[in-house]
Design a protein around this motif. Structure first.
Motif, PDB file in Angstrom:
ATOM      1  N   LYS A  85     -21.872 -64.182 -29.139  1.00 20.12           N
ATOM      2  CA  LYS A  85     -21.065 -65.396 -29.096  1.00 20.12           C
ATOM      3  C   LYS A  85     -20.525 -65.720 -30.478  1.00 20.12           C
ATOM      4  O   LYS A  85     -21.072 -65.295 -31.489  1.00 20.12           O
ATOM      5  CB  LYS A  85     -21.899 -66.570 -28.572  1.00 20.12           C
ATOM      6  CG  LYS A  85     -22.234 -66.472 -27.102  1.00 20.12           C
ATOM      7  CD  LYS A  85     -22.953 -67.724 -26.641  1.00 20.12           C
ATOM      8  CE  LYS A  85     -23.223 -67.679 -25.150  1.00 20.12           C
ATOM      9  NZ  LYS A  85     -23.826 -68.930 -24.687  1.00 20.12           N
ATOM     10  N   LYS A  86     -19.479 -66.512 -30.483  1.00 20.92           N
ATOM     11  CA  LYS A  86     -18.946 -67.006 -31.749  1.00 20.92           C
ATOM     12  C   LYS A  86     -20.008 -67.890 -32.395  1.00 20.92           C
ATOM     13  O   LYS A  86     -20.829 -68.501 -31.693  1.00 20.92           O
ATOM     14  CB  LYS A  86     -17.656 -67.791 -31.499  1.00 20.92           C
ATOM     15  CG  LYS A  86     -16.513 -66.910 -31.036  1.00 20.92           C
ATOM     16  CD  LYS A  86     -15.269 -67.714 -30.747  1.00 20.92           C
ATOM     17  CE  LYS A  86     -14.140 -66.805 -30.266  1.00 20.92           C
ATOM     18  NZ  LYS A  86     -12.943 -67.562 -29.874  1.00 20.92           N
ATOM     19  N   ASP A 123     -17.251 -69.602 -20.630  1.00 26.90           N
ATOM     20  CA  ASP A 123     -15.870 -69.603 -21.093  1.00 26.90           C
ATOM     21  C   ASP A 123     -15.671 -68.393 -22.001  1.00 26.90           C
ATOM     22  O   ASP A 123     -16.451 -68.170 -22.934  1.00 26.90           O
ATOM     23  CB  ASP A 123     -15.590 -70.899 -21.864  1.00 26.90           C
ATOM     24  CG  ASP A 123     -14.123 -71.073 -22.222  1.00 26.90           C
ATOM     25  OD1 ASP A 123     -13.307 -70.186 -21.902  1.00 26.90           O
ATOM     26  OD2 ASP A 123     -13.802 -72.098 -22.847  1.00 26.90           O
ATOM     27  N   ILE A 124     -14.651 -67.615 -21.732  1.00 30.36           N
ATOM     28  CA  ILE A 124     -14.381 -66.423 -22.535  1.00 30.36           C
ATOM     29  C   ILE A 124     -14.138 -66.794 -23.993  1.00 30.36           C
ATOM     30  O   ILE A 124     -14.424 -66.012 -24.905  1.00 30.36           O
ATOM     31  CB  ILE A 124     -13.192 -65.629 -21.945  1.00 30.36           C
ATOM     32  CG1 ILE A 124     -13.609 -65.027 -20.605  1.00 30.36           C
ATOM     33  CG2 ILE A 124     -12.719 -64.545 -22.884  1.00 30.36           C
ATOM     34  CD1 ILE A 124     -12.528 -64.284 -19.877  1.00 30.36           C
ATOM     35  N   THR A 184     -18.578 -49.321 -24.327  1.00 31.26           N
ATOM     36  CA  THR A 184     -17.158 -49.660 -24.398  1.00 31.26           C
ATOM     37  C   THR A 184     -16.996 -51.133 -24.719  1.00 31.26           C
ATOM     38  O   THR A 184     -17.586 -51.985 -24.057  1.00 31.26           O
ATOM     39  CB  THR A 184     -16.462 -49.352 -23.060  1.00 31.26           C
ATOM     40  OG1 THR A 184     -16.694 -47.980 -22.727  1.00 31.26           O
ATOM     41  CG2 THR A 184     -14.979 -49.600 -23.142  1.00 31.26           C
ATOM     42  N   ILE A 185     -16.186 -51.427 -25.725  1.00 38.28           N
ATOM     43  CA  ILE A 185     -15.921 -52.813 -26.107  1.00 38.28           C
ATOM     44  C   ILE A 185     -14.892 -53.380 -25.123  1.00 38.28           C
ATOM     45  O   ILE A 185     -13.825 -52.801 -24.940  1.00 38.28           O
ATOM     46  CB  ILE A 185     -15.396 -52.899 -27.551  1.00 38.28           C
ATOM     47  CG1 ILE A 185     -16.441 -52.367 -28.519  1.00 38.28           C
ATOM     48  CG2 ILE A 185     -15.018 -54.333 -27.904  1.00 38.28           C
ATOM     49  CD1 ILE A 185     -15.968 -52.247 -29.950  1.00 38.28           C
ATOM     50  N   VAL A 186     -15.234 -54.502 -24.479  1.00 43.39           N
ATOM     51  CA  VAL A 186     -14.298 -55.134 -23.538  1.00 43.39           C
ATOM     52  C   VAL A 186     -13.719 -56.434 -24.098  1.00 43.39           C
ATOM     53  O   VAL A 186     -12.654 -56.864 -23.672  1.00 43.39           O
ATOM     54  CB  VAL A 186     -14.927 -55.364 -22.147  1.00 43.39           C
ATOM     55  CG1 VAL A 186     -15.175 -54.047 -21.445  1.00 43.39           C
ATOM     56  CG2 VAL A 186     -16.205 -56.163 -22.223  1.00 43.39           C
ATOM     57  N   ILE A 187     -14.425 -57.063 -25.043  1.00 42.72           N
ATOM     58  CA  ILE A 187     -13.893 -58.234 -25.751  1.00 42.72           C
ATOM     59  C   ILE A 187     -14.135 -57.991 -27.235  1.00 42.72           C
ATOM     60  O   ILE A 187     -15.259 -57.705 -27.652  1.00 42.72           O
ATOM     61  CB  ILE A 187     -14.564 -59.549 -25.313  1.00 42.72           C
ATOM     62  CG1 ILE A 187     -14.318 -59.821 -23.838  1.00 42.72           C
ATOM     63  CG2 ILE A 187     -14.060 -60.720 -26.165  1.00 42.72           C
ATOM     64  CD1 ILE A 187     -15.018 -61.062 -23.304  1.00 42.72           C
ATOM     65  N   ILE A 206      -9.656 -60.099 -24.860  1.00 47.13           N
ATOM     66  CA  ILE A 206     -10.019 -59.133 -23.824  1.00 47.13           C
ATOM     67  C   ILE A 206      -9.205 -57.857 -24.038  1.00 47.13           C
ATOM     68  O   ILE A 206      -7.988 -57.904 -24.168  1.00 47.13           O
ATOM     69  CB  ILE A 206      -9.754 -59.708 -22.420  1.00 47.13           C
ATOM     70  CG1 ILE A 206     -10.626 -60.932 -22.186  1.00 47.13           C
ATOM     71  CG2 ILE A 206     -10.015 -58.650 -21.365  1.00 47.13           C
ATOM     72  CD1 ILE A 206     -10.342 -61.647 -20.901  1.00 47.13           C
ATOM     73  N   LEU A 207      -9.894 -56.728 -24.073  1.00 48.17           N
ATOM     74  CA  LEU A 207      -9.234 -55.432 -24.225  1.00 48.17           C
ATOM     75  C   LEU A 207      -8.975 -54.852 -22.829  1.00 48.17           C
ATOM     76  O   LEU A 207      -9.794 -54.120 -22.273  1.00 48.17           O
ATOM     77  CB  LEU A 207     -10.094 -54.485 -25.068  1.00 48.17           C
ATOM     78  CG  LEU A 207     -10.447 -54.980 -26.465  1.00 48.17           C
ATOM     79  CD1 LEU A 207     -11.327 -53.972 -27.190  1.00 48.17           C
ATOM     80  CD2 LEU A 207      -9.194 -55.271 -27.270  1.00 48.17           C
ATOM     81  N   GLU A 208      -7.818 -55.205 -22.287  1.00 45.03           N
ATOM     82  CA  GLU A 208      -7.492 -54.820 -20.917  1.00 45.03           C
ATOM     83  C   GLU A 208      -7.408 -53.310 -20.738  1.00 45.03           C
ATOM     84  O   GLU A 208      -7.784 -52.791 -19.683  1.00 45.03           O
ATOM     85  CB  GLU A 208      -6.189 -55.487 -20.483  1.00 45.03           C
ATOM     86  CG  GLU A 208      -6.324 -56.987 -20.353  1.00 45.03           C
ATOM     87  CD  GLU A 208      -5.036 -57.651 -19.904  1.00 45.03           C
ATOM     88  OE1 GLU A 208      -4.189 -56.965 -19.291  1.00 45.03           O
ATOM     89  OE2 GLU A 208      -4.893 -58.855 -20.153  1.00 45.03           O
ATOM     90  N   HIS A 209      -6.921 -52.596 -21.759  1.00 39.35           N
ATOM     91  CA  HIS A 209      -6.811 -51.135 -21.614  1.00 39.35           C
ATOM     92  C   HIS A 209      -8.196 -50.484 -21.477  1.00 39.35           C
ATOM     93  O   HIS A 209      -8.353 -49.528 -20.732  1.00 39.35           O
ATOM     94  CB  HIS A 209      -6.011 -50.525 -22.774  1.00 39.35           C
ATOM     95  CG  HIS A 209      -6.628 -50.727 -24.124  1.00 39.35           C
ATOM     96  ND1 HIS A 209      -6.529 -51.913 -24.824  1.00 39.35           N
ATOM     97  CD2 HIS A 209      -7.357 -49.892 -24.897  1.00 39.35           C
ATOM     98  CE1 HIS A 209      -7.173 -51.799 -25.977  1.00 39.35           C
ATOM     99  NE2 HIS A 209      -7.682 -50.586 -26.046  1.00 39.35           N
ATOM    100  N   ASN A 210      -9.213 -51.003 -22.163  1.00 38.50           N
ATOM    101  CA  ASN A 210     -10.569 -50.479 -22.004  1.00 38.50           C
ATOM    102  C   ASN A 210     -11.126 -50.810 -20.621  1.00 38.50           C
ATOM    103  O   ASN A 210     -11.821 -49.999 -20.020  1.00 38.50           O
ATOM    104  CB  ASN A 210     -11.492 -51.045 -23.081  1.00 38.50           C
ATOM    105  CG  ASN A 210     -11.280 -50.395 -24.423  1.00 38.50           C
ATOM    106  OD1 ASN A 210     -10.499 -49.464 -24.556  1.00 38.50           O
ATOM    107  ND2 ASN A 210     -11.966 -50.897 -25.437  1.00 38.50           N
TER     108      ASN A 210
END
Length: 174
Positions: A148-149, A129-130, A95-98, A103-107
């Motif tokens: 990471k970016k 850091d997010i 499951t992808i959370v970010i 941030i994918l709050e619904h997931n």
């Protein structure tokens, strides 16, 4: 035969049956277990524990039950190896959370995964850091994988165009 001798023999037998069976079913650490693997391990442990101490149930009944359970487990593992649909059904999906730094709050809500726990997992992956994270995926075994970016990734020899010689042997300790 006295009860205590029977229990001792059953316990040793149960222990060795469990060890042999886990070797037969494959190597996996607790951290790599899916929910399916966890349920299998708990159930096998319960059956073998009954074999060890429950003298009211005949040993061959428990061995038959254990053998059928191991057979079903092996069959399901084989099906998962051959079929992506079976693998998805029994193991689930990551499951992808970010995603793209958001941030994918619904997931997270679907999985009952809190922001505090996400921050803890990110810190364990050296992302304090997010804003540093491009993607974070919660794997089927419960571990968090992140990308990471680009500006926050570790520099490699390839990035600096430094040649490296290929290694042809496995390093071992003497």
């Amino acid at each position: 035969m006295p009860d205590y001798i029977e229990i001792i023999l059953r316990t040793f037998g149960a222990f060795f049956i469990l060890i042999i069976t886990t070797r037969f079913l494959g190597k996996q650490t607790l951290a790599q277990m899916t929910y399916f693997d966890f349920v299998i391990a708990i159930t096998m442990g319960a059956i073998v524990a009954n074999l060890a101490f429950n003298t009211h149930i005949k040993a061959y009944h428990l061995l038959l039950s254990f053998g059928i359970f191991v057979g079903i487990t092996f069959l399901i593992a084989y099906m998962c190896l051959k079929s992506q649909k079976a693998r998805k059904f029994f193991a689930g999906d990551p499951t992808i959370v970010i995603q793209n730094g958001k941030i994918l709050e619904h997931n997270m809500k679907k999985m009952r995964y809190t922001l505090d726990y996400l921050n803890q997992e990110l810190r364990e992956k050296n992302a304090f850091d997010i804003e540093e994270v491009l993607f974070a995926i919660l794997e089927i075994n419960g571990t968090l994988t992140l990308l990471k970016k680009p500006q926050y990734r570790t520099v490699t020899r390839q990035d600096l165009w430094i040649a490296s010689s290929p290694e042809y042997r496995l390093p071992i300790e003497l």
